[in-house]
Structure formats: structure tokens, C-alpha cells
Design a protein around this motif. Structure first.
Motif, PDB file in Angstrom:
ATOM      1  N   THR A 119      -8.605  -5.964 -13.365  1.00 13.83           N
ATOM      2  CA  THR A 119      -9.024  -4.644 -13.859  1.00 13.83           C
ATOM      3  C   THR A 119      -7.835  -3.804 -14.295  1.00 13.83           C
ATOM      4  O   THR A 119      -7.920  -3.062 -15.256  1.00 13.83           O
ATOM      5  CB  THR A 119      -9.840  -3.847 -12.808  1.00 13.83           C
ATOM      6  OG1 THR A 119      -9.020  -3.655 -11.646  1.00 13.83           O
ATOM      7  CG2 THR A 119     -11.133  -4.568 -12.447  1.00 13.83           C
ATOM      8  N   HIS A 120      -6.723  -3.931 -13.566  1.00 16.97           N
ATOM      9  CA  HIS A 120      -5.483  -3.227 -13.949  1.00 16.97           C
ATOM     10  C   HIS A 120      -4.353  -3.842 -13.148  1.00 16.97           C
ATOM     11  O   HIS A 120      -4.587  -4.649 -12.243  1.00 16.97           O
ATOM     12  CB  HIS A 120      -5.614  -1.717 -13.744  1.00 16.97           C
ATOM     13  CG  HIS A 120      -5.773  -1.300 -12.311  1.00 16.97           C
ATOM     14  ND1 HIS A 120      -6.886  -1.626 -11.564  1.00 16.97           N
ATOM     15  CD2 HIS A 120      -4.950  -0.605 -11.482  1.00 16.97           C
ATOM     16  CE1 HIS A 120      -6.741  -1.137 -10.345  1.00 16.97           C
ATOM     17  NE2 HIS A 120      -5.571  -0.520 -10.263  1.00 16.97           N
ATOM     18  N   MET A 121      -3.119  -3.473 -13.496  1.00 11.25           N
ATOM     19  CA  MET A 121      -1.970  -4.262 -13.048  1.00 11.25           C
ATOM     20  C   MET A 121      -1.322  -3.777 -11.754  1.00 11.25           C
ATOM     21  O   MET A 121      -0.105  -3.857 -11.591  1.00 11.25           O
ATOM     22  CB  MET A 121      -0.934  -4.328 -14.186  1.00 11.25           C
ATOM     23  CG  MET A 121      -1.492  -4.961 -15.449  1.00 11.25           C
ATOM     24  SD  MET A 121      -2.182  -6.612 -15.094  1.00 11.25           S
ATOM     25  CE  MET A 121      -3.640  -6.609 -16.116  1.00 11.25           C
ATOM     26  N   ALA A 123      -0.732  -4.138  -7.601  1.00  9.49           N
ATOM     27  CA  ALA A 123      -0.633  -5.277  -6.685  1.00  9.49           C
ATOM     28  C   ALA A 123      -1.896  -5.524  -5.864  1.00  9.49           C
ATOM     29  O   ALA A 123      -2.211  -6.673  -5.545  1.00  9.49           O
ATOM     30  CB  ALA A 123       0.553  -5.073  -5.736  1.00  9.49           C
ATOM     31  N   ASP A 124      -2.647  -4.462  -5.531  1.00 13.96           N
ATOM     32  CA  ASP A 124      -3.844  -4.655  -4.707  1.00 13.96           C
ATOM     33  C   ASP A 124      -5.033  -5.189  -5.519  1.00 13.96           C
ATOM     34  O   ASP A 124      -6.145  -5.322  -4.993  1.00 13.96           O
ATOM     35  CB  ASP A 124      -4.229  -3.356  -3.970  1.00 13.96           C
ATOM     36  CG  ASP A 124      -4.507  -2.193  -4.900  1.00 13.96           C
ATOM     37  OD1 ASP A 124      -3.828  -2.081  -5.946  1.00 13.96           O
ATOM     38  OD2 ASP A 124      -5.410  -1.388  -4.595  1.00 13.96           O
ATOM     39  N   HIS A 125      -4.769  -5.501  -6.799  1.00 14.88           N
ATOM     40  CA  HIS A 125      -5.811  -6.092  -7.664  1.00 14.88           C
ATOM     41  C   HIS A 125      -5.377  -7.435  -8.260  1.00 14.88           C
ATOM     42  O   HIS A 125      -6.216  -8.285  -8.524  1.00 14.88           O
ATOM     43  CB  HIS A 125      -6.212  -5.102  -8.762  1.00 14.88           C
ATOM     44  CG  HIS A 125      -6.846  -3.865  -8.206  1.00 14.88           C
ATOM     45  ND1 HIS A 125      -8.195  -3.611  -8.263  1.00 14.88           N
ATOM     46  CD2 HIS A 125      -6.292  -2.831  -7.512  1.00 14.88           C
ATOM     47  CE1 HIS A 125      -8.448  -2.469  -7.626  1.00 14.88           C
ATOM     48  NE2 HIS A 125      -7.312  -1.972  -7.167  1.00 14.88           N
ATOM     49  N   ILE A 126      -4.063  -7.593  -8.481  1.00 16.92           N
ATOM     50  CA  ILE A 126      -3.597  -8.840  -9.122  1.00 16.92           C
ATOM     51  C   ILE A 126      -2.755  -9.711  -8.195  1.00 16.92           C
ATOM     52  O   ILE A 126      -2.468 -10.860  -8.524  1.00 16.92           O
ATOM     53  CB  ILE A 126      -2.781  -8.563 -10.415  1.00 16.92           C
ATOM     54  CG1 ILE A 126      -1.546  -7.705 -10.101  1.00 16.92           C
ATOM     55  CG2 ILE A 126      -3.667  -7.930 -11.489  1.00 16.92           C
ATOM     56  CD1 ILE A 126      -0.545  -7.645 -11.247  1.00 16.92           C
ATOM     57  N   GLY A 220     -13.091  -0.840 -11.176  1.00 17.95           N
ATOM     58  CA  GLY A 220     -11.667  -0.951 -10.845  1.00 17.95           C
ATOM     59  C   GLY A 220     -11.198   0.274 -10.088  1.00 17.95           C
ATOM     60  O   GLY A 220     -11.875   0.734  -9.154  1.00 17.95           O
ATOM     61  N   ASP A 221     -10.057   0.823 -10.497  1.00 17.87           N
ATOM     62  CA  ASP A 221      -9.541   2.040  -9.856  1.00 17.87           C
ATOM     63  C   ASP A 221      -9.630   3.237 -10.805  1.00 17.87           C
ATOM     64  O   ASP A 221      -8.853   4.190 -10.702  1.00 17.87           O
ATOM     65  CB  ASP A 221      -8.077   1.839  -9.421  1.00 17.87           C
ATOM     66  CG  ASP A 221      -7.971   1.086  -8.098  1.00 17.87           C
ATOM     67  OD1 ASP A 221      -9.018   0.749  -7.510  1.00 17.87           O
ATOM     68  OD2 ASP A 221      -6.829   0.835  -7.657  1.00 17.87           O
ATOM     69  N   MET A 222     -10.587   3.187 -11.719  1.00 19.38           N
ATOM     70  CA  MET A 222     -10.757   4.301 -12.665  1.00 19.38           C
ATOM     71  C   MET A 222     -10.881   5.628 -11.923  1.00 19.38           C
ATOM     72  O   MET A 222     -11.608   5.722 -10.933  1.00 19.38           O
ATOM     73  CB  MET A 222     -12.012   4.068 -13.503  1.00 19.38           C
ATOM     74  CG  MET A 222     -12.387   5.271 -14.345  1.00 19.38           C
ATOM     75  SD  MET A 222     -13.744   4.932 -15.478  1.00 19.38           S
ATOM     76  CE  MET A 222     -15.118   4.659 -14.361  1.00 19.38           C
ATOM     77  N   HIS A 248     -11.709   3.065  -7.295  1.00 20.86           N
ATOM     78  CA  HIS A 248     -10.510   3.384  -6.501  1.00 20.86           C
ATOM     79  C   HIS A 248     -10.793   3.452  -5.004  1.00 20.86           C
ATOM     80  O   HIS A 248     -10.425   4.408  -4.321  1.00 20.86           O
ATOM     81  CB  HIS A 248      -9.883   4.700  -7.010  1.00 20.86           C
ATOM     82  CG  HIS A 248      -8.476   4.882  -6.574  1.00 20.86           C
ATOM     83  ND1 HIS A 248      -7.834   6.102  -6.646  1.00 20.86           N
ATOM     84  CD2 HIS A 248      -7.574   4.007  -6.056  1.00 20.86           C
ATOM     85  CE1 HIS A 248      -6.603   5.974  -6.181  1.00 20.86           C
ATOM     86  NE2 HIS A 248      -6.417   4.705  -5.814  1.00 20.86           N
ATOM     87  N   HIS A 249     -11.476   2.418  -4.484  1.00 18.65           N
ATOM     88  CA  HIS A 249     -11.671   2.263  -3.037  1.00 18.65           C
ATOM     89  C   HIS A 249     -12.354   3.467  -2.370  1.00 18.65           C
ATOM     90  O   HIS A 249     -12.112   3.762  -1.205  1.00 18.65           O
ATOM     91  CB  HIS A 249     -10.318   1.967  -2.357  1.00 18.65           C
ATOM     92  CG  HIS A 249      -9.470   1.019  -3.142  1.00 18.65           C
ATOM     93  ND1 HIS A 249      -9.742  -0.322  -3.232  1.00 18.65           N
ATOM     94  CD2 HIS A 249      -8.387   1.233  -3.950  1.00 18.65           C
ATOM     95  CE1 HIS A 249      -8.864  -0.901  -4.025  1.00 18.65           C
ATOM     96  NE2 HIS A 249      -8.031   0.012  -4.491  1.00 18.65           N
ATOM     97  N   GLY A 250     -13.187   4.173  -3.170  1.00 16.51           N
ATOM     98  CA  GLY A 250     -13.911   5.325  -2.603  1.00 16.51           C
ATOM     99  C   GLY A 250     -13.067   6.579  -2.496  1.00 16.51           C
ATOM    100  O   GLY A 250     -13.445   7.539  -1.817  1.00 16.51           O
TER     101      GLY A 250
END
Ligand code: ZN
Length: 324
Positions: A119-121, A123-126, A220-222, A248-250
Motif C-alpha cells: 500500500t505504501h513504502m 516498514a510496517d507494510h513492506i 492502507g495508512d491513508m 492507519h491502524h485506527g
């Protein structure tokens, strides 16, 4: 006098007809209200009976045609979507979660992916993709378009790029308006709206996935600036969703009220770590979400969260693994 006389001359039959008409109208109105109320009751009742929640279950292979697995990866995101056996892994959390994701995919008998989506670059996603791709490879890798000035200089990003290259996957950078299919599911990219987003979170690939009658949104973290850009540029009817992976994790930087007003989620999944240092999910965000649904599931509390949709019965079930 003439009027009075005239009134007196109204035939009794006409008066009876008028009275009958009034009684008829009242009767029809009362019956309509009863029918409306009973219809409302039965549809509400039906909606309730469609949801079954199974808590603290072993997450085993399900034959539901459409599945969303919000994998409990601590602080990060990793979501498996399966439609008619075709699969997409949206994000792979931190590097430390790589093994968990691989074993989760193995437990689902998944040995390759149709799509992997970053979703975006951050570390907690890729971070976990290199470990995932070492054993489970995607046919297509999708990413958001974003401006060069946001290209990370981190080791995590370098390792991610190398891992993607090693898979030999077809690579696509996407933005608003692109569509593709996953089995019989239709995937529509809602964001990024342009390559000009000014923060990495707001470059997040936002995916709308429709399967039969069910719509899911993966955000994602929008954060709220990109939510507002979507609201002002994208057909808002596309935002209404049964299942929302809260952005964005709530965090309180996301899931703004104007955005939720369009989404009106029935089920919400939030991915975050136990006692994370960011205080995710935010109480205020939970309150805003609760205005739409009580079906809010949080990986930090419920472990793996699986949303299952059966096309024949149109039933939605939620299964959670519980925490160890
Ligand atoms: Zn994140």
C-alpha cells in the motif's frame, strides 16, 4: 340560507359514499403502516441472523467463496483476500512478522499469490515481503504511484525492491481509476488520486473490492487529507462498504467523519499491536466507527480476524483466533 338549504339537499347516499371513502383511506393507511413496520422488523431481523461470530477459533481453511483475513501481525498490516481461490496479499507488515505470514499462508494451502500489494513504502507494510516472497511468490506486484522525493532511503525499502525483482513478478504502479479482477471480484483503485501526495501515508493504495453483493475497502495508512481528496474527486457511491479496513491502524489521523459518512461500514477490521507506542486505535476513532457498527474487530485484542462471505446463502461470518 340558500347554502344551508343546498347542504340539506345532499343525498344521503353521497354522504355515505364520502364516509365510506374516509374509512377506506384510514384503513389503507393503517394497514400500510403495519406492513412497513413489519417489513422493517423482518429485514432488520434477517440482517441480524446473517451474521455469525465465532471467537477463539483455529483459523482453518474455509470454502467460503470470498474471504478477508486480517492477519495478526503486531503493529503493522497484512491482509489476505481470497476470491474463488484467487489470492491477493495486501502488505506484509514488519520484517519480524514475515515468518508468521508465511506460516499463515501455508496453513491456508496458499503456495503462490495472484497479486501482492504494497500500500505504501513504510516498514510496517513492506518489511515482511522478502521473507514471504522467499516461499510464496506473486504473479503481479502492485504499488501506488508516488513522487520521487518520497522514495525511501531505508535498508528495508532496498530489501523490498530486491525481493520483488527476484520474484520475476509483473510490476504495476497504480492510481485512481485502474481496475482489475481477482477471480469474480472486481478491484477498483480509489487512491492515490495523483502522484503528488506529500506524505508516504497519503500515497497509500486504496482498494475497493466488490464480490457479489459485498464491498470491502482497504485503505492502507491513508490519512484525512487523502480521504478528503477522494471525497472531492471520486464517485462517492463507490465508498459505501460492508467491510472497512480502518486506515492507519485506527489512528485519529484517519477514518474522518466525512469519509465514514460515505463508507457506512457494517464490519471494521483494525490491525495494530498490543500496547503499541502510538496508542492505536484511538478512542475517538472507535467512537466515530461505533456510530455505524458494533462489529469492530481489532487484531491486538482478537488476533487473526477472518471475514467470510458465502455467495449462495449471502451469509457473512466473522471468525477470530483470539490471543494466546
Ligand atoms: Zn502503518
Amino acid at each position: 340560507m340558500a347554502g344551508k338549504k343546498h347542504q340539506k339537499t345532499i343525498p344521503e347516499e353521497t354522504q355515505n359514499n364520502t364516509r365510506n371513502k374516509i374509512i377506506y383511506i384510514i384503513l389503507v393507511t393503517v394497514l400500510s403502516i403495519i406492513a412497513l413496520l413489519s417489513g422493517k422488523y423482518s429485514s432488520e431481523h434477517q440482517e441480524e441472523s446473517q451474521l455469525q461470530v465465532f471467537q477463539n477459533q483455529n483459523i482453518t481453511v474455509s470454502d467460503a467463496e470470498f474471504q478477508v483475513h486480517v492477519i495478526d501481525v503486531g503493529q503493522g498490516d497484512s491482509i489476505l483476500v481470497s476470491a474463488d481461490g484467487h489470492t491477493m496479499l495486501i502488505d506484509a507488515a514488519e520484517s519480524s512478522a514475515g515468518e508468521k505470514i508465511v506460516s499463515y499462508l501455508n496453513a491456508q494451502n496458499i503456495t503462490s499469490l495472484d497479486y501482492a500489494a504494497a500500500t505504501h513504502m513504510h516498514a510496517d507494510h513492506i518489511g515482511g515481503f522478502p521473507k514471504v516472497f522467499a516461499s510464496v511468490k506473486p504473479e503481479v506486484m502492485i504499488e501506488p504511484v508516488f513522487q520521487d522525493s518520497l522514495i525511501p532511503t531505508t535498508k528495508t525499502y532496498e530489501k523490498y525492491l530486491d525481493a520483488v525483482e527476484a520474484t520475476g513478478a509483473e510490476y504495476k504502479a497504480l492510481k485512481t481509476g485502474e481496475t482489475f479482477t481477482l477471480g469474480n471480484a472486481q478491484v477498483t483503485v480509489l487512491a492515490p488520486v495523483s502522484e503528488h501526495a506529500s506524505t508516504l501515508n497519503n500515497t497509500s493504495l486504496v482498494l475497493r473490492i466488490q464480490y457479489d453483493d459485498i464491498v470491502c475497502l482497504f485503505t492502507g495508512d491513508m490519512e484525512t487529507p487523502e480521504e478528503k481528496t477522494i471525497l472531492s474527486t471520486v464517485d462517492n457511491t463507490l465508498l459505501k462498504a460492508d467491510f472497512l479496513k480502518a486506515g492507519h491502524h485506527g489512528s485519529d489521523t484517519s477514518s474522518g467523519e466525512a469519509f465514514l459518512e460515505q463508507v457506512q461500514p457494517k464490519y471494521v477490521g483494525i490491525s495494530c499491536g498490543v500496547d503499541n507506542k502510538y496508542g492505536h486505535p484511538a478512542e475517538s476513532t472507535l467512537e466515530h466507527l461505533k456510530a455505524y457498527t458494533d462489529n469492530i474487530y481489532i487484531t491486538a485484542q482478537q488476533g487473526d480476524i477472518v471475514f467470510l462471505y458465502d455467495k449462495d446463502t449471502k451469509n457473512c461470518n466473522v471468525v477470530t483466533s483470539g490471543k494466546e
